[in-house]
Design a protein around this motif. Sequence first.
Motif, PDB file in Angstrom:
ATOM      1  N   SER A   1     159.994 131.699  65.613  1.00 52.70           N
ATOM      2  CA  SER A   1     158.985 131.587  64.543  1.00 52.70           C
ATOM      3  C   SER A   1     158.176 130.296  64.691  1.00 52.70           C
ATOM      4  CB  SER A   1     159.662 131.619  63.162  1.00 52.70           C
ATOM      5  OG  SER A   1     160.494 132.740  63.018  1.00 52.70           O
ATOM      6  N   PRO A   2     157.391 130.161  65.747  1.00 56.44           N
ATOM      7  CA  PRO A   2     156.674 128.906  65.982  1.00 56.44           C
ATOM      8  C   PRO A   2     155.672 128.547  64.887  1.00 56.44           C
ATOM      9  CG  PRO A   2     155.910 130.627  67.467  1.00 56.44           C
ATOM     10  CD  PRO A   2     157.143 131.156  66.805  1.00 56.44           C
ATOM     11  N   GLU A   3     154.967 129.558  64.347  1.00 57.09           N
ATOM     12  CA  GLU A   3     153.971 129.267  63.310  1.00 57.09           C
ATOM     13  C   GLU A   3     154.637 128.790  62.024  1.00 57.09           C
ATOM     14  OE1 GLU A   3     150.702 129.048  63.399  1.00 57.09           O
ATOM     15  OE2 GLU A   3     150.872 129.366  65.562  1.00 57.09           O
ATOM     16  N   ALA A   4     155.746 129.423  61.681  1.00 61.49           N
ATOM     17  CA  ALA A   4     156.463 129.009  60.474  1.00 61.49           C
ATOM     18  C   ALA A   4     157.001 127.581  60.637  1.00 61.49           C
ATOM     19  CB  ALA A   4     157.612 129.972  60.192  1.00 61.49           C
ATOM     20  N   GLU A   5     157.467 127.264  61.822  1.00 61.38           N
ATOM     21  CA  GLU A   5     157.975 125.913  62.076  1.00 61.38           C
ATOM     22  C   GLU A   5     156.844 124.890  62.050  1.00 61.38           C
ATOM     23  OE1 GLU A   5     161.324 124.832  62.580  1.00 61.38           O
ATOM     24  OE2 GLU A   5     161.476 126.773  61.572  1.00 61.38           O
ATOM     25  N   LEU A   6     155.655 125.298  62.517  1.00 58.96           N
ATOM     26  CA  LEU A   6     154.495 124.412  62.464  1.00 58.96           C
ATOM     27  C   LEU A   6     154.118 124.115  61.020  1.00 58.96           C
ATOM     28  CD1 LEU A   6     152.185 122.909  63.894  1.00 58.96           C
ATOM     29  CD2 LEU A   6     150.876 125.056  63.831  1.00 58.96           C
ATOM     30  N   ARG A   7     154.120 125.134  60.169  1.00 61.26           N
ATOM     31  CA  ARG A   7     153.812 124.926  58.754  1.00 61.26           C
ATOM     32  C   ARG A   7     154.873 124.047  58.093  1.00 61.26           C
ATOM     33  NH1 ARG A   7     152.548 130.450  59.210  1.00 61.26           N
ATOM     34  NH2 ARG A   7     154.545 131.038  58.288  1.00 61.26           N
ATOM     35  N   GLU A   8     156.115 124.248  58.484  1.00 66.98           N
ATOM     36  CA  GLU A   8     157.196 123.446  57.924  1.00 66.98           C
ATOM     37  C   GLU A   8     157.018 121.965  58.293  1.00 66.98           C
ATOM     38  OE1 GLU A   8     162.050 123.736  57.620  1.00 66.98           O
ATOM     39  OE2 GLU A   8     161.103 124.240  59.532  1.00 66.98           O
ATOM     40  N   LEU A   9     156.670 121.713  59.529  1.00 66.99           N
ATOM     41  CA  LEU A   9     156.472 120.341  59.981  1.00 66.99           C
ATOM     42  C   LEU A   9     155.279 119.708  59.261  1.00 66.99           C
ATOM     43  CD1 LEU A   9     157.646 118.309  62.013  1.00 66.99           C
ATOM     44  CD2 LEU A   9     155.949 119.111  63.666  1.00 66.99           C
ATOM     45  N   SER A  10     154.214 120.472  59.130  1.00 67.92           N
ATOM     46  CA  SER A  10     153.040 119.981  58.408  1.00 67.92           C
ATOM     47  C   SER A  10     153.391 119.663  56.959  1.00 67.92           C
ATOM     48  CB  SER A  10     151.918 121.023  58.469  1.00 67.92           C
ATOM     49  OG  SER A  10     150.793 120.585  57.747  1.00 67.92           O
ATOM     50  N   GLY A  11     154.200 120.513  56.348  1.00 64.59           N
ATOM     51  CA  GLY A  11     154.613 120.277  54.969  1.00 64.59           C
ATOM     52  C   GLY A  11     155.416 118.995  54.801  1.00 64.59           C
ATOM     53  N   LEU A  12     156.212 118.663  55.805  1.00 67.74           N
ATOM     54  CA  LEU A  12     156.970 117.418  55.758  1.00 67.74           C
ATOM     55  C   LEU A  12     156.047 116.206  55.700  1.00 67.74           C
ATOM     56  CD1 LEU A  12     159.765 118.118  58.416  1.00 67.74           C
ATOM     57  CD2 LEU A  12     160.047 117.994  55.942  1.00 67.74           C
ATOM     58  N   TYR A  13     154.961 116.264  56.466  1.00 67.45           N
ATOM     59  CA  TYR A  13     154.032 115.143  56.502  1.00 67.45           C
ATOM     60  C   TYR A  13     153.199 115.066  55.219  1.00 67.45           C
ATOM     61  CZ  TYR A  13     155.365 115.189  61.398  1.00 67.45           C
ATOM     62  OH  TYR A  13     156.079 115.175  62.558  1.00 67.45           O
ATOM     63  N   VAL A  14     152.910 116.219  54.646  1.00 64.84           N
ATOM     64  CA  VAL A  14     152.221 116.224  53.359  1.00 64.84           C
ATOM     65  C   VAL A  14     153.108 115.574  52.297  1.00 64.84           C
ATOM     66  CG1 VAL A  14     151.357 117.687  51.494  1.00 64.84           C
ATOM     67  CG2 VAL A  14     150.776 118.220  53.873  1.00 64.84           C
ATOM     68  N   ALA A  15     154.394 115.906  52.320  1.00 65.70           N
ATOM     69  CA  ALA A  15     155.331 115.334  51.357  1.00 65.70           C
ATOM     70  C   ALA A  15     155.460 113.821  51.511  1.00 65.70           C
ATOM     71  CB  ALA A  15     156.707 115.986  51.520  1.00 65.70           C
TER      72      ALA A  15
ATOM     73  N   ALA B   1     161.448 117.787  69.756  1.00 66.99           N
ATOM     74  CA  ALA B   1     161.668 116.370  69.434  1.00 66.99           C
ATOM     75  C   ALA B   1     161.097 116.033  68.066  1.00 66.99           C
ATOM     76  CB  ALA B   1     161.043 115.482  70.509  1.00 66.99           C
ATOM     77  N   ALA B   2     159.934 116.587  67.742  1.00 68.99           N
ATOM     78  CA  ALA B   2     159.317 116.317  66.442  1.00 68.99           C
ATOM     79  C   ALA B   2     160.182 116.846  65.302  1.00 68.99           C
ATOM     80  CB  ALA B   2     157.924 116.940  66.398  1.00 68.99           C
ATOM     81  N   HIS B   3     160.706 118.051  65.463  1.00 71.16           N
ATOM     82  CA  HIS B   3     161.531 118.639  64.403  1.00 71.16           C
ATOM     83  C   HIS B   3     162.890 117.934  64.295  1.00 71.16           C
ATOM     84  CE1 HIS B   3     159.258 122.173  62.958  1.00 71.16           C
ATOM     85  NE2 HIS B   3     158.650 122.068  64.143  1.00 71.16           N
TER      86      HIS B   3
END
Length: 232
Positions: free
Chosen positions: A93-107, A129-131
């Motif tokens: 689920s690469p797109e879902a993981e991308l949204r999750e990572l983006s959400g972390l930075y928004v938080a 590595a980012a996750h």
Amino acid sequence: MSASRHIERHLIERVGWLRASVLGANDGIVSTASLIVGVAAAEAGRSGILVAGVAGLVAGAMSMAAGEYVSVSSQSDAETADIDRERGELASSPEAELRELSGLYVARGLTNELADQVARQLTATDALAAHVRDELGISALTAARPIQAAFASATAFSIGAAVPLIVAVLAPVSMTMASVTAAAVVSLALLGGLGAKAGGAGMLKPVLRVTLWGVLAMAITAGIGRLFGAVV
């Protein structure tokens, strides 16, 4: 004009071996001193005191090494399992993981647009590595190192335990309790100060914390030895 290089040294990189070393040395001083004081309070002879002290040193060092290795290995296993799980999620689920990572930075305070840009750039460079760093909170500085922790703990325990044992060898039998107690208190105070300095913290609280717990342990053990008149 060339810009001067800005160098920072952070003490968090010491956390693994520092924790194990302080724990090992503290346990070595307290447990061996308490054991010697308890045996001396039971009015045992010098040979009984020394046998108890040596046995405490050897058994304690091995126990600390095994305990640290097993404990930190469990942490390492959990970290590895989480990383493997994250690798699988990135593959499925690469797109879902991308949204999750983006959400972390928004938080953390970034705007939606900037968070999305950062997440996409980091994903393109090394998504796992980012996750691992930003989602799981695992970094090279804090990752579990079982062998390092076991070695540091056992070595520190042996050094700490050697202090009351050497004092017990040198002191007259009649002065064993007082001499070992005094040496242990001074050693614990020094240990608290060294641990605080190595970790960049204030010294007063660590010194008081380590010393008071050590005195309490020795007092209780001495009381048991005196009460039962036997090796404890």
